[in-house]
Design an enzyme around this catalytic site. Structure first.
Site, PDB file in Angstrom:
ATOM      1  N   ASP A 149       0.827  -1.208   0.000  1.00 44.36           N
ATOM      2  CA  ASP A 149       0.000   0.000   0.000  1.00 44.36           C
ATOM      3  C   ASP A 149       0.869   1.270   0.000  1.00 44.36           C
ATOM      4  OD1 ASP A 149      -2.453   1.318   0.030  1.00 44.36           O
ATOM      5  OD2 ASP A 149      -3.259   0.093   1.666  1.00 44.36           O
ATOM      6  N   ASP A 204     -10.177   3.291  -3.653  1.00 40.18           N
ATOM      7  CA  ASP A 204     -10.802   2.092  -3.070  1.00 40.18           C
ATOM      8  C   ASP A 204     -12.232   1.899  -3.563  1.00 40.18           C
ATOM      9  OD1 ASP A 204      -8.485   1.914  -1.654  1.00 40.18           O
ATOM     10  OD2 ASP A 204      -9.445   1.805   0.311  1.00 40.18           O
TER      11      ASP A 204
END
Ligand code: GLA
Length: 391
Positions: A149, A204
């Site tokens: 990430d 997301d």
């Protein structure tokens, strides 16, 4: 400068090819599996992950091609004095190695999550300045897949940070699929081939059709739009990732779930289920295990699909397949049922030719059509067909 002589040039090229990740043969098809985040967030544990691995097998999803069991954020709590990553002992009392062994014993592969910055998005320790040590730890645990990430990465450069971990993984000696997750912020499709096997292309996903969130989260319909121009960048060993699946998490209608799954297959996207596998309904299982749609996703040609026609609420998308046929999505964004037609000209087929049409959700041959195929499409829904020219 003296030009390289041919054998030297050839040797240099061969050496470069041998040291590139593509030479590892990783992810020659889009990875398939399950990831804990969409449904469970930080509520992860070894019980949950063992249960997911069991359910992947028992449900028939493993047989359908789902392979990786990936723990997302929150398995880690700190660093030891020597810098080693510390696992949450309460949630993973047997340790990660034992859990990876369990997943492997089921004939599945095991994945973990970390972050290129100082902290993960849930505030757990990131891998910055611990890349080599973490990669060695993952290899020793038997990790086969790493999602990496981009939170708490202020001042870092995406290319440098991801390449650093890519090299560390390679140096670990264990083949580890590398999943870049910087949300498309630096257009990784333009540079990440050779650094990792897949890269998140968008923010997301949110479990809704077309909502959007101030922090950048978005529903399925928005992600479909964001993927429109990325088809040239996908191919074996390097995939665009429109995020993990929300199929079965409750925010989408059955038609929207089918549309979501169909588009991910058309995009040649990784298929990472994100639902509760132990509690899924037969209807959700039927979507996630639709062998004909999965075959489109996993088609060996590895070419992603694109939009070929659009009149506002109605669209036609097409993906060329290895056998010369086309996977086609007739898409209705509107709120009423509507007819949508694909013409052979739009699909790159001989306009006056005949082609066999097979419906991939009804699992039925619908006949031979000339020049075009039209079907009625439900709201927020798709008709997905395979169109095979007849010679
Ligand atoms: C980011 C990622 C998500 C998930 C969370 C975990 O938001 O994009 O997919 O991994 O972090 O904290």
């Amino acid at each position: 400068m003296r030009p390289l002589r041919t054998p030297a040039l050839l040797a240099a090229l061969l050496a470069a090819a041998a040291s590139s990740r593509a030479a590892d043969g990783l992810a020659l098809r889009p990875p398939m599996g399950w990831n804990s985040w969409n449904k469970f967030g930080c509520n992860v544990s070894e019980t949950l992950v063992r249960g997911a691995a069991d359910a992947l097998v028992a449900s028939g999803m493993k047989a359908a091609g789902y392979e990786y069991v990936v723990i997302d954020d929150c398995w880690q709590v700190g660093r030891a004095e020597d810098g080693a990553i510390v696992v949450d002992k309460e949630r993973f009392p047997s340790g990660i190695r034992a859990l990876a062994d369990y997943v492997h014993s089921k004939g599945l592969k095991f994945g973990l999550y970390s972050d290129a910055g100082t902290k993960t998005c849930a505030g757990r320790p990131g891998s910055k300045d611990h890349e080599a040590q973490d990669a060695r730890t993952y290899a020793a645990w038997g990790v086969d897949y790493l999602k990496y990430d981009w939170c708490s990465s202020e001042g870092q450069d995406q290319k440098d940070s991801y390449m650093k971990m890519s090299r560390a993984l390679r140096a670990s000696g264990h083949p580890i699929v590398f999943s870049l997750c910087e949300w498309g912020s630096s257009k990784p499709w333009t540079w990440a081939q050779g650094t990792g096997e897949l890269w998140r292309a968008t923010g997301d996903i949110v479990d809704c059709w077309d909502c959007s969130r101030s922090w950048g989260g978005m529903g399925v319909a928005h992600i479909i739009d964001q993927m429109q121009d990325l088809y040239p960048y996908a191919g074996p060993g390097h995939w665009n990732d429109p995020d993990m699946l929300e199929v079965g998490n409750g925010g989408l209608t059955p038609a929207e779930n089918r549309a979501h799954f169909s588009f991910w297959a058309l995009f040649a996207a990784p298929l990472m289920a994100g639902n509760d596998l132990e509690k899924m309904t037969p209807e959700v299982k039927a979507i996630l295990t639709n062998a004909e749609v999965i075959a489109v996703d996993q088609d060996p040609l590895g070419m992603a699909g694109r939009k070929v026609w659009d009149d506002g609420a109605r669209e036609v998308w097409m993906r060329p397949l290895a056998d010369g046929s086309r996977a086609v999505i007739l898409f209705n964004r509107g709120s009423e049922p509507a007819p949508v037609a694909a013409t052979w000209a739009d699909l790159g087929l001989f306009p006056g030719g005949k082609a066999a049409v097979r419906d991939l959700w009804h699992h039925a041959d619908v006949g031979v059509a000339s020049g075009r195929y039209e079907a009625k499409v439900e709201p927020h829904g798709v008709v997905m067909v395979k169109i095979e020219p007849q010679f």
